[in-house]
Design an enzyme around this catalytic site. Structure first.
Site, PDB file in Angstrom:
ATOM      1  N   GLY A 374       0.824  -1.205   0.000  1.00 25.08           N
ATOM      2  CA  GLY A 374       0.000   0.000   0.000  1.00 25.08           C
ATOM      3  C   GLY A 374       0.855   1.249   0.000  1.00 25.08           C
ATOM      4  N   GLN A 375       0.191   2.395  -0.073  1.00 26.53           N
ATOM      5  CA  GLN A 375       0.883   3.680  -0.133  1.00 26.53           C
ATOM      6  C   GLN A 375       0.078   4.711   0.647  1.00 26.53           C
ATOM      7  OE1 GLN A 375       3.819   4.604  -1.907  1.00 26.53           O
ATOM      8  NE2 GLN A 375       3.607   6.552  -0.834  1.00 26.53           N
ATOM      9  N   GLY A 376       0.754   5.478   1.478  1.00 30.17           N
ATOM     10  CA  GLY A 376       0.080   6.532   2.227  1.00 30.17           C
ATOM     11  C   GLY A 376       0.974   7.737   2.373  1.00 30.17           C
ATOM     12  N   GLY A 377       0.506   8.733   3.124  1.00 33.43           N
ATOM     13  CA  GLY A 377       1.281   9.944   3.324  1.00 33.43           C
ATOM     14  C   GLY A 377       2.593   9.675   4.027  1.00 33.43           C
ATOM     15  N   PHE A 378       2.616   8.671   4.920  1.00 32.80           N
ATOM     16  CA  PHE A 378       3.846   8.301   5.621  1.00 32.80           C
ATOM     17  C   PHE A 378       4.859   7.718   4.645  1.00 32.80           C
ATOM     18  CE2 PHE A 378       5.918   6.858   9.564  1.00 32.80           C
ATOM     19  CZ  PHE A 378       6.792   5.914   9.062  1.00 32.80           C
ATOM     20  N   GLY A 379       4.373   6.929   3.670  1.00 40.59           N
ATOM     21  CA  GLY A 379       5.242   6.252   2.723  1.00 40.59           C
ATOM     22  C   GLY A 379       4.662   4.900   2.370  1.00 40.59           C
ATOM     23  N   VAL A 381       4.262   0.665   2.049  1.00 40.21           N
ATOM     24  CA  VAL A 381       4.375  -0.491   2.930  1.00 40.21           C
ATOM     25  C   VAL A 381       4.642  -1.720   2.065  1.00 40.21           C
ATOM     26  CG1 VAL A 381       3.220  -1.920   4.662  1.00 40.21           C
ATOM     27  CG2 VAL A 381       2.790   0.531   4.602  1.00 40.21           C
ATOM     28  N   LYS A 395       7.096  -0.733   6.833  1.00 42.31           N
ATOM     29  CA  LYS A 395       6.628   0.623   6.521  1.00 42.31           C
ATOM     30  C   LYS A 395       7.859   1.499   6.275  1.00 42.31           C
ATOM     31  CE  LYS A 395       3.227   2.287   8.993  1.00 42.31           C
ATOM     32  NZ  LYS A 395       2.470   2.956  10.092  1.00 42.31           N
ATOM     33  N   ASP A 492      -6.227   8.371  16.575  1.00 38.01           N
ATOM     34  CA  ASP A 492      -6.539   8.146  15.158  1.00 38.01           C
ATOM     35  C   ASP A 492      -7.173   6.775  14.966  1.00 38.01           C
ATOM     36  OD1 ASP A 492      -6.733   8.941  12.522  1.00 38.01           O
ATOM     37  OD2 ASP A 492      -4.779   8.144  11.961  1.00 38.01           O
TER      38      ASP A 492
END
Length: 684
Positions: A374-379, A381, A395, A492
């Site tokens: 996956g991909q998120g604002g953190f970076g 995975v 991550k 969160d």
């Protein structure tokens, strides 16, 4: 004569000591499941206990034996015993017999029980307990006397136990996973340590188990002269005196490497044959033999030097990572949300689970696209497989992430020190070559939102499964709020941060935005709003005020989403501007609460249970934090249908109106991308 008498005395004393009864330490009976007397389960349990005691005399089992009885899944019993690695077969037998007799008296109708003695423990359960790491129940004992010399005693204990754990874990399959050793911690005093894992654990799980026991050291056994931590799967003990059977430990140790011996056979031309050229021939063979010995020694020295350089390089990498993480902690004073008290005071060298980059590169195939989850604002995975076959999720902090460093540090500090079956487990982190990596246990069934929203997978979540997920999330939150060593506000909590393991058990993840509270602190205020709109409590979203009741609000939103199969965020776009919360309250107030239920639950849902859960969810999302229950009260409400519930008030406002786009998150007063939210593409 004196030496003979003294030897006889020592042998007699050793026999007397070994024959003494092993002291009882602790027992635990699980009161969640019981059986009826004279039932098939009790009959199977009696057979199992007799089998365990009967096999304690077998030398080939190495002080460990497990077995199961029964064929019916409801009446099957699994059990095992483990004797301390330095005791004889006879002592093991006596200890197991005593455990068998005592446990049925102490736990007469419980299906699960464990009992510990100094030299053995016995355990049984109605579920399979073989070859799996178990940390609960845990039992801690310590010497009330403190050490008198300041020599970084705790670090010496951790290092010694860790070394012993590696030695024990490296034992071949089926052999004792046991090690004991003594080291000097002053010029005249020694430290004695002992570690042991059940032999059915893998090497990886054995080391992981011992590392988990060590997390109790700074809390309960800080600078004590002795102590021990007992888990069902492993244990360690340390003292400043010799407490184990030294001769038995020495006998188990591998023999030292010996010098190769070159034997020169008699030569036909030697002096023994009476021939004139024998002396020359003998010297040729001697020189050849010495050359061979020199070559072997040179090769050994080169090998040792290379290994030492490798070990030093590995140690140097570890020290660099540790120094960098500690340096981050020292500079984590930006804003009121990550103060020195919050992070720096919680970081010690013992809390840093560091993993080398080359290990992660190999596990993820150099962070290949095929392993991307996956991909998120953190970076991004990535999925990875370690050398021992353990699956992990990695991550990777994006180098362009502005605030990720603080969230990264927050997760390392918190998750590494929190242990609960409903919290995702952090296995390690890496800070090499500008990489910032977090390594977690792998969750194959993705996150809860994948099953709940816009997918045919929702049919896999019948009512009992959803109720089990609700209760698991509640237990995880209760641990964070009240039962852990730290008091944690998650901030969160949402469906995408609830991961599901192989058995669909929920695990709370993503602690980058969590806050640590002091023991007497009940609430705090911040100018930096973090979390996800739609799950935020009104006092937090509007004024930055948060407490455990903020998480309770988020839990209430989660509960209503799980029941309805609908998101709170964006719900107002299709339901006359109402949020899911106000819509649920109106249905419940009009006596039509079951209309909120996901249509997929029509066949499996129990109407009274569903209505009660809606009622509890509405209590959790009330406007005034004081009107919301605590998580301990929530669990009591979920567990009992006889507790009278108060009448909830109408939720204050439609939180969905705060967002312009579905699923949008915030890290400031103004909406912006949530740096830690990960959209999962495949299992992690």
């Amino acid at each position: 004569m004196f030496a003979l008498k003294f030897s006889i005395f020592l042998l007699s004393f050793a026999a007397l000591t070994e024959a003494q009864e092993s002291p009882y330490l602790y027992h635990k009976c699980s009161n969640t499941t019981t059986f009826k007397r004279n039932s098939p389960y009790q009959a199977n349990l009696n057979i199992l206990l007799s089998s365990l005691a009967g096999n304690a005399t077998r030398n080939e089992i190495n002080g460990f034996y497990n077995a199961s009885t029964g064929h019916d899944v409801y009446d099957q019993v699994y059990g095992l015993f483990l004797c301390r690695g330095d005791v004889s077969v006879e002592v093991c037998l006596e200890c197991v017999k005593r455990a068998r007799n005592d446990v049925v008296q102490l736990c007469p109708i419980e299906k699960e029980a464990i009992i510990w003695y100094d030299l053995c423990f016995l355990r049984y359960s109605n579920s399979n307990i073989f070859s799996s790491l178990s940390e609960k129940p845990a039992f801690i004992m310590w010497n009330i006397q403190n050490i008198t010399v300041d020599v970084k005693f705790n670090k010496r204990v951790v290092d010694s136990v860790s070394d012993a754990a590696k030695e024990a874990a490296s034992a071949p399959s089926g052999e004792k996973k046991f090690a004991a050793k003594n080291v000097s911690y002053t010029w005249e005093e020694s430290l004695y340590v002992l570690v042991q894992c059940t032999p059915d654990l893998s090497k990886y799980d054995c080391i992981r188990c011992i590392n988990a026991t060590l997390s109790y050291l700074p809390i309960y056994i800080n600078n004590k002269q002795g102590g021990r931590v007992l888990f069902p799967s492993c244990n360690f003990r340390f003292e400043i005196y010799s407490f184990y059977n030294v001769p038995a430990v020495v006998a188990m140790s591998p023999p030292p490497l010996s010098m190769p011996v070159v034997r020169l056979p008699p030569s036909p031309g030697s002096i023994a044959d009476g021939k004139g050229d024998g002396s020359k021939s003998m010297w040729i063979k001697v020189v050849a033999g010495l050359s061979a010995i020199t070559a072997v020694l040179f090769f050994s020295a080169c090998t040792c030097t290379m290994r030492r350089r490798t070990n030093l390089r590995t140690e140097e990498i570890g020290n660099i990572q540790e120094d960098q993480l500690l340096d981050w902690a020292g500079r984590a004073t930006v804003g009121d949300d990550y103060s020195d008290k919050d992070i720096q005071g919680e970081v010690t060298s013992q809390d840093l689970p560091l993993i080398r980059l080359d290990v992660i590169n190999e596990a993820t195939k150099q962070f290949s696209d095929e392993n991307k989850l996956g991909q998120g604002g953190f970076g991004p995975v990535y999925r990875g497989t370690l050398e021992d076959g353990k699956e992990v999720a990695v991550k990777r902090l994006s180098r362009t992430s502005g605030q990720g460093q603080r969230e990264f540090l927050n997760e390392v500090v918190l998750i590494a020190r929190l242990q609960h079956r409903n919290l995702v487990r952090l296995l390690g982190c890496c800070l090499e070559k500008n990489e910032k990596l977090l390594i977690y246990e792998y969750m194959p069934n993705k996150s809860l939102d994948v099953f709940l929203f816009g997918s045919s997978n929702g049919v896999l979540l019948d009512w009992q499964r959803r109720l089990s997920i609700i209760e698991g999330i509640a237990r995880g939150l209760l641990y964070l709020h009240e039962d852990s060593r730290l008091r944690i506000i998650h901030r969160d909590l949402k469906t995408s941060n609830i991961l599901l393991d192989y058995e669909m058990n929920p695990k709370i993840s993503d602690f980058g935005m969590a806050r640590i509270f002091d023991g007497n602190q009940s609430e705090a205020n911040t100018n930096r709003i973090v979390g996800t709109y739609g799950y935020m409590a009104p006092e937090y979203a509007m004024a930055g005020l948060f407490s455990v009741k903020s998480d309770v609000f988020s839990f209430g939103v989660l509960l209503l989403e799980i029941i309805s199969g609908k998101k709170n965020v964006g719900f107002h776009l299709s339901e006359e501007g109402e949020s899911l919360l106000t819509f649920a309250w109106k249905l419940w107030s009009d006596g039509q609460g079951l209309e909120l239920m996901d249509p997929m639950l029509e066949k499996s849902g129990a109407a009274t249970e569903v209505l009660r859960c809606i009622h509890i969810g509405l209590l959790c999302v009330q406007e005034d934090p004081a009107d919301r229950p605590t998580m301990s009260s929530v669990l009591h409400m979920l567990a009992s249908d006889t507790i009278a519930l108060p009448i909830p008030k109408q939720p204050a406002f439609s939180i969905g109106r705060f967002v312009a786009m579905e699923g949008q998150s915030s890290n400031q007063k103004v909406c912006s991308g949530n740096e830690l939210t990960i959209s999962v593409l495949s299992p992690r």
